[in-house]
Design a protein around this motif. Structure first.
Motif, PDB file in Angstrom:
ATOM      1  N   PHE A 173      32.796 -21.172 -39.863  1.00 44.32           N
ATOM      2  CA  PHE A 173      32.365 -21.149 -38.470  1.00 44.32           C
ATOM      3  C   PHE A 173      31.065 -20.350 -38.365  1.00 44.32           C
ATOM      4  O   PHE A 173      31.084 -19.178 -37.972  1.00 44.32           O
ATOM      5  CB  PHE A 173      33.443 -20.521 -37.577  1.00 44.32           C
ATOM      6  CG  PHE A 173      34.781 -21.180 -37.711  1.00 44.32           C
ATOM      7  CD1 PHE A 173      35.021 -22.426 -37.155  1.00 44.32           C
ATOM      8  CD2 PHE A 173      35.808 -20.568 -38.407  1.00 44.32           C
ATOM      9  CE1 PHE A 173      36.247 -23.045 -37.293  1.00 44.32           C
ATOM     10  CE2 PHE A 173      37.040 -21.171 -38.548  1.00 44.32           C
ATOM     11  CZ  PHE A 173      37.262 -22.420 -37.991  1.00 44.32           C
ATOM     12  N   VAL A 222      37.312 -14.517 -30.513  1.00 44.00           N
ATOM     13  CA  VAL A 222      36.147 -15.034 -31.214  1.00 44.00           C
ATOM     14  C   VAL A 222      34.916 -14.310 -30.682  1.00 44.00           C
ATOM     15  O   VAL A 222      34.698 -14.246 -29.474  1.00 44.00           O
ATOM     16  CB  VAL A 222      35.997 -16.560 -31.004  1.00 44.00           C
ATOM     17  CG1 VAL A 222      34.758 -17.081 -31.713  1.00 44.00           C
ATOM     18  CG2 VAL A 222      37.247 -17.294 -31.482  1.00 44.00           C
ATOM     19  N   TYR A 239      29.999 -17.101 -35.870  1.00 44.53           N
ATOM     20  CA  TYR A 239      31.186 -16.517 -35.243  1.00 44.53           C
ATOM     21  C   TYR A 239      31.913 -15.558 -36.190  1.00 44.53           C
ATOM     22  O   TYR A 239      31.913 -15.745 -37.403  1.00 44.53           O
ATOM     23  CB  TYR A 239      32.168 -17.612 -34.805  1.00 44.53           C
ATOM     24  CG  TYR A 239      31.596 -18.505 -33.746  1.00 44.53           C
ATOM     25  CD1 TYR A 239      31.565 -18.108 -32.419  1.00 44.53           C
ATOM     26  CD2 TYR A 239      31.056 -19.739 -34.077  1.00 44.53           C
ATOM     27  CE1 TYR A 239      31.008 -18.915 -31.446  1.00 44.53           C
ATOM     28  CE2 TYR A 239      30.511 -20.557 -33.106  1.00 44.53           C
ATOM     29  CZ  TYR A 239      30.491 -20.135 -31.796  1.00 44.53           C
ATOM     30  OH  TYR A 239      29.932 -20.935 -30.836  1.00 44.53           O
ATOM     31  N   ILE A 279      43.334 -21.403 -39.148  1.00 43.41           N
ATOM     32  CA  ILE A 279      42.151 -20.734 -39.710  1.00 43.41           C
ATOM     33  C   ILE A 279      42.561 -19.803 -40.847  1.00 43.41           C
ATOM     34  O   ILE A 279      41.968 -19.831 -41.929  1.00 43.41           O
ATOM     35  CB  ILE A 279      41.384 -19.962 -38.619  1.00 43.41           C
ATOM     36  CG1 ILE A 279      40.768 -20.944 -37.622  1.00 43.41           C
ATOM     37  CG2 ILE A 279      40.314 -19.066 -39.230  1.00 43.41           C
ATOM     38  CD1 ILE A 279      40.270 -20.296 -36.338  1.00 43.41           C
ATOM     39  N   ARG A 313      30.693 -13.967 -30.829  1.00 38.66           N
ATOM     40  CA  ARG A 313      29.473 -14.706 -31.165  1.00 38.66           C
ATOM     41  C   ARG A 313      28.487 -13.765 -31.833  1.00 38.66           C
ATOM     42  O   ARG A 313      28.347 -12.613 -31.432  1.00 38.66           O
ATOM     43  CB  ARG A 313      28.847 -15.301 -29.910  1.00 38.66           C
ATOM     44  CG  ARG A 313      29.687 -16.389 -29.282  1.00 38.66           C
ATOM     45  CD  ARG A 313      28.941 -17.035 -28.144  1.00 38.66           C
ATOM     46  NE  ARG A 313      28.279 -16.041 -27.312  1.00 38.66           N
ATOM     47  CZ  ARG A 313      28.539 -15.830 -26.042  1.00 38.66           C
ATOM     48  NH1 ARG A 313      29.435 -16.535 -25.438  1.00 38.66           N
ATOM     49  NH2 ARG A 313      27.897 -14.915 -25.370  1.00 38.66           N
TER      50      ARG A 313
END
Length: 187
Positions: free
Chosen positions: A62, A8, A65, A116, A10
């Motif tokens: 999300f 993941v 992200y 996901i 940011r």
């Protein structure tokens, strides 16, 4: 070569897609395509009805992200941390003890990845979900189908199926019609 795992990343708010594009270009420029599987910005398509007008919109699952499937090498990690505008790095955890700790990227669990990716794939195959502000008793006008132009009153709302039951007066008699959110507009 090692195994590819999902990480993941940011990003700055509302910069997910631009950061993804920059990352793809930098990976291609650096010749690291064999280390990267997919880069995703998980999103869901919705039909939003505002002021009686239907618009298709994309809602991020999300926000802030980006997901990347990659074999994480020091070179790729450096590119992600330092060369991509709008990207602030990985979701990490502290490794080490005492004063010798470092922030290490942590891959997400396989079951999370499947969930996901399942949501993204399911969304691609299905119709957009309608988000409405209809309430029982609202006056609506039918804008699509055989009863186009008729007015009625919302009697029941089924959010799961994106359907409304509307009472319409036809030839002086009240008739209950089941219509999709996209077939009506608020009056």
């Amino acid at each position: 070569m090692g195994e590819k795992k999902w990480y993941v990343l940011r990003t700055a708010g509302s910069k997910e897609k631009k950061a993804k594009d920059y990352l793809e270009k930098e990976i291609e420029r650096s010749g690291l395509q064999d280390q990267v599987g997919q880069i995703l910005v998980p999103a869901k398509k919705e039909i939003v009805i505002k002021n009686g007008k239907r618009k298709e919109a994309e809602r991020l699952l999300f926000p802030g992200y980006v997901l990347i499937e990659a074999e994480l090498t020091p070179e790729l990690e450096y590119i992600i941390r330092n060369l991509i505008p709008g990207m602030s790095g990985f979701l990490t955890e502290n490794k080490g003890t005492g004063t010798q700790t470092e922030r290490v990227p942590v891959p997400i669990r396989e079951d999370e990845v499947r969930r996901i990716l399942g949501e993204v794939d399911e969304n691609a195959d299905s119709i957009a979900v309608a988000q409405t502000s209809y309430e029982v008793g609202d006056s609506v006008k039918i804008i699509d189908g055989p009863f186009n132009g008729f007015g009625g009153t919302v009697d029941e709302i089924d959010q799961d199926r994106s359907k409304l039951k509307v009472v319409v007066v036809i030839f002086g008699r009240k008739t209950l019609l089941e219509l999709s959110f996209t077939q009506v507009t608020k009056e």
